[in-house]
Design an enzyme around this catalytic site. Structure first.
Site, short mmCIF file in Angstrom:
data_model
loop_
_atom_site.label_atom_id
_atom_site.label_comp_id
_atom_site.label_asym_id
_atom_site.label_seq_id
_atom_site.Cartn_x
_atom_site.Cartn_y
_atom_site.Cartn_z
N ASP A 67 -11.51 -17.87 13.55
CA ASP A 67 -9.98 -17.63 13.09
C ASP A 67 -9.90 -18.62 12.15
OD1 ASP A 67 -8.94 -16.57 15.32
OD2 ASP A 67 -8.30 -18.08 15.99
N ARG A 119 -2.69 -16.80 9.05
CA ARG A 119 -4.10 -17.47 8.55
C ARG A 119 -4.12 -17.41 7.03
NH1 ARG A 119 -4.46 -20.44 12.82
NH2 ARG A 119 -4.75 -18.99 14.43
N ARG A 149 -3.14 -2.93 16.41
CA ARG A 149 -5.27 -3.45 16.47
C ARG A 149 -5.21 -2.81 17.31
NH1 ARG A 149 -4.15 -9.66 15.90
NH2 ARG A 149 -6.15 -9.81 16.25
N SER A 192 -15.68 -12.16 22.23
CA SER A 192 -14.12 -12.31 22.97
C SER A 192 -13.57 -12.74 23.52
CB SER A 192 -13.37 -10.65 22.61
OG SER A 192 -12.23 -10.47 22.77
N GLY A 211 -1.46 -10.69 20.08
CA GLY A 211 -2.86 -9.74 19.97
C GLY A 211 -3.20 -10.95 21.86
C1 S3P Z 1 -8.02 -15.69 21.30
C2 S3P Z 1 -9.19 -15.39 20.53
C3 S3P Z 1 -10.12 -14.75 19.40
C4 S3P Z 1 -9.05 -15.83 18.59
C5 S3P Z 1 -7.26 -15.74 19.10
C6 S3P Z 1 -7.20 -16.49 19.77
C7 S3P Z 1 -7.99 -16.52 22.20
O1 S3P Z 1 -9.37 -13.31 19.28
O2 S3P Z 1 -9.08 -14.54 17.26
O3 S3P Z 1 -6.42 -15.80 17.16
O4 S3P Z 1 -6.98 -17.05 22.64
O5 S3P Z 1 -8.26 -16.16 23.69
P1 S3P Z 1 -10.49 -12.86 20.26
O6 S3P Z 1 -11.02 -12.58 21.55
O7 S3P Z 1 -10.65 -10.59 19.63
O8 S3P Z 1 -12.60 -13.15 19.37
#
Ligand code: S3P
Length: 744
Positions: free
Chosen positions: A624, A696, A431, A476, A403
């Protein structure tokens, strides 16, 4: 289901052409007892004699007509250029309801020949191609298991009879083959590229060298490389001559493409363009590694698309001790590739996470023309191309499970002059992407998503973006980072305000590359018009990976463990704070700052944990780590309540539901709520749990085994490699008794 040997369900199998392939097909099926009789046809009397003597067939016929009379299946296994004549002969016979199939290495020519002879493609003719062979040839080399775990490609036409196709498919599966169906033209193009072209190159290289050195003296100096590259020049010349003539068009197309690439490489050597050479070689090396993984069935693409269920078996009990260093931080690794690629100059990265997520980002930039060396033992060298130096990728950028790759990339791709398509695996494809697509559109980006704002993302290049001030509706870091990256290109200033603090690696790293970022309270701002300058990045160990061991050592009685060189950025240490609130015994030693990020060695000792109401302010700082914190809660005395964590429902899996299901399966009282969970501490049993492909979750249940009364079998664990490639090794080293099932 294998058919029963005892009761033949089919009458007559005829195999025309008793060479290695035809003979092996006949022998294998004869051994299975599927047919009442297996009859061979071959022009060569010696082959016919041997076929009977070696038990390849029941008997042979010299006349094709006599053999085919009343046949159920006729397999055509003659050399490919003899196929035309054979088909013309068959067209003159009364074949009744027989199913015809063949084993030719090119399919277009067979289909055309059949169409000509029969006045149209017979509905019961199923063209096929087993990708198997050996250096030996002739019926004497026939083996019943030749096709086991080899691919067989069937190339039915739209007009092919479904029952005939199903029957041929089943026969090959009975022989242990992996059967795939493919369109005729596609088959020929694929084989031209992956089989015919390499043979052509091997033959021509050996011939070219040999004819210039008639006494063949130079071969005395040829080492392993030459031997490996030219092994296939030892193949049957007559057969290969047939194949090139039969698959002429596809071979020519792939040869022309290759000549273009070879000319470009020649020009690079001529011009002394080492950068171009390094680009080709590094890309080729990665592609080769990926290919080896596919062969070994380890590629994540494979893992996601097949039903290979990698099971972790976690045995109860255990105690943790020693010092370990978990792999590099995933978030920082992603960003090091992105900013290093967009920087001017060469960036060296150390401690890079060689997990599949970060590698997906690395590959995406390689696909956009950035030369990246490594990773090798966590070292990566990125030859930055500057903010405006990316090139259009040759196809969609496949981002696997990641993601972070998709959301961050969408920001900077929205501002490029070329179009891109971003795709991912089954989990990523579910997602939500509107959280980035909507604000990017407000800045002038043109982005299409799949239904309901899901991937794939199609991003139209050539747009002029304009900066804006965005108030994020959710906390986020991915959305914030996406917009800041778009802001490097957008007219004026781009500002993002977050409702709660989220990880600030993008802001820190931008500054590390000399790009000005202002942060005031909850708002981060960038302005376009500056540049990134290459730097050195040392990636600390990932606190999200350390979290499994923080909980493990806390819950396993008598443990004391040190986790070395862990990133303790204040926006990431929610897990430490929550464990401490629960009574955890965690201390930070040797605190220091490395490349703009604070790090420390973390000492953790086992402790009696108690249930707590988790403060909502800590949720984004431990986002996380909740799966493993739920395991801590299950081991704590009393009740733990989590609220305000609805974001967990849209991670790699719905982490609230999937953890609740797993904990319940182990006898723990866990009640999911719309935005959190309520867990009553108590005994943990053994049982089966499902990670739903979420790395995880898989690792969290591995940790739970320390306090379980019986083994825990965890399904669908292949994706652990996305963030923690050596999890099982380090877990074993520290004292967690988890293994891949079937291996110890
Ligand atoms: C991350 C941000 C978080 C986290 C993901 C990594 C990043 O996601 O859960 O594992 O590297 O910016 P969200 O921005 O959706 O909270």
């Amino acid at each position: 289901m294998p058919l029963q040997q005892a009761a033949p369900i089919l009458g007559r199998l005829v195999v025309v052409g008793l060479g290695l392939i035809g003979g092996s097909f006949a022998k294998g099926l004869r051994g299975k007892g599927l047919f009442r009789e297996v009859i061979g046809v071959d022009l060569d009397p010696e082959s016919r004699r041997l076929a009977v003597e070696l038990g390849v067939v029941d008997r042979c016929e010299t006349e094709l007509a006599a053999a085919c009379q009343g046949a159920d299946v006729i397999q055509l296994a003659v050399p490919i250029l003899a196929m035309e004549k054979l088909l013309a002969q068959l067209a003159g016979l009364e074949l009744g309801n027989a199913v015809l199939t063949d084993v030719g290495s090119a399919k277009g020519n067979v289909v055309r020949a059949a169409q000509q002879s029969f006045g149209g493609m017979p509905a019961r003719f199923v063209p096929g191609h087993p990708i198997a062979g050996s250096e030996q040839s002739g019926v004497e080399a026939a083996k019943s298991n030749l096709f086991q775990r080899h691919k067989v490609i069937l190339t039915p036409l739209a007009s092919t009879d479904a029952d005939a196709l199903a029957l041929v498919d089943r026969l090959w599966r009975e022989l242990g083959a992996d059967v795939e169906h493919m369109e005729v033209g596609h088959h020929d193009a694929v084989l031209a590229a992956t089989s015919h072209l390499p043979h052509l190159l091997a033959f021509t290289l050996v011939d070219s060298l040999a004819k210039r050195n008639e006494n063949l003296e130079i071969f005395r100096y040829a080492a392993g490389g030459f031997r490996d590259f030219t092994r296939i020049a030892g193949s049957d010349p007559v057969m290969w001559h047939d194949i090139f003539l039969a698959n002429r068009e596809a071979v020519l197309r792939t040869l022309d493409d290759f000549r273009g690439d070879l000319d470009a490489l020649r020009a690079a050597v001529d011009a002394g363009d080492g950068h171009q050479l390094l680009g080709v070689f590094t890309r080729a090396r990665v592609a080769r590694e990926h290919f080896s993984k596919i062969l070994a069935r380890r590629a994540y693409v494979d893992a996601m698309n097949s039903n290979n269920d990698l099971i972790f078996l976690a045995n109860p009990g255990g105690q943790l001790s020693g010092r370990i260093r978990v792999p590099g931080d995933k978030s920082i690794s992603h960003r090091s590739i992105m900013l290093g690629s967009l920087a001017e100059g060469t960036t060296e990265v150390e401690g890079f996470l060689e997990g599949e997520d970060a590698l997906a980002t690395l590959q995406a930039f390689r696909d956009m023309g950035v030369v990246i060396e490594g990773p090798h033992h966590g070292r990566v060298t990125i030859h930055g191309v500057g903010l405006h130096g990316l090139k259009p990728p040759p196809g969609p950028l496949y981002l696997g499970n990641s993601g972070t790759s998709m959301r961050l990339l969408s920001g900077l791709l929205a501002a490029q002059p070329f179009d891109t398509v971003l795709t991912g695996d089954a989990s990523l494809s579910k997602r939500p992407m509107n959280r980035v697509a909507k604000p990017l559109r407000a800045m002038g980006a043109v982005i299409e998503t799949g239904p309901e704002g899901r991937p794939p993302l199609t991003i139209r290049g050539g747009q002029r973006l304009t900066g804006m001030h965005y108030e994020m509706p959710m906390a986020s870091a991915q959305v914030k980072s996406c917009l800041l990256l778009a802001g490097l290109y957008a007219g004026g200033e781009t500002a993002v305000t977050e409702p709660a603090p989220t990880r600030d690696h993008t802001e820190r790293m931008l500054r590390g590359f000399g790009y000005p970022v202002s942060v005031e309270g909850a708002t981060a701002r960038v302005e376009s018009g500056h540049k990134l300058s290459a730097t050195h990045i040392e990636v600390p160990a990932d606190i999200s990976s350390a979290a499994f061991f923080l909980v493990a050592a806390s819950i396993a009685e008598g443990s004391e463990l040190v986790l070395e060189h862990v990133g303790i950025n204040p926006t990431r240490i929610g897990v430490i704070e929550i464990l401490r609130l629960m009574g955890g015994d965690i201390s930070l030693e040797n605190q220091r700052e490395v490349g703009g990020e604070p790090v420390a060695d973390i000492r953790v000792r086992s402790a009696r944990l108690k249930g707590i109401d988790i403060p909502e302010s800590l949720v984004p700082l431990a986002i996380d780590e909740f799966p493993v914190l739920f395991v801590a809660a299950a081991c704590a005395e009393g009740r733990t309540v989590l609220r305000g964590a609805e974001e967990l429902r849209v991670k790699e899996s719905d982490r609230i539901q999937v953890m609740a299901d797993g904990l319940q399966a182990l006898g723990v009282k866990a009640e999911p709520t719309p935005d959190g969970i309520i867990i009553e501490g108590g005994p943990i049993g053994g049982g089966e749990v499902h990670s739903h492909g979420d790395h995880r979750i898989a690792m969290s249940f591995s940790v739970a085994s320390l306090r379980a009364s019986a083994p825990i079998r965890i399904h669908d664990c292949a994706n652990v490699a996305t963030s923690f490639p050596n999890f099982l090794g380090l877990a074993a080293q520290a004292g967690i008794r988890v293994n891949e099932e079937g291996k110890s």
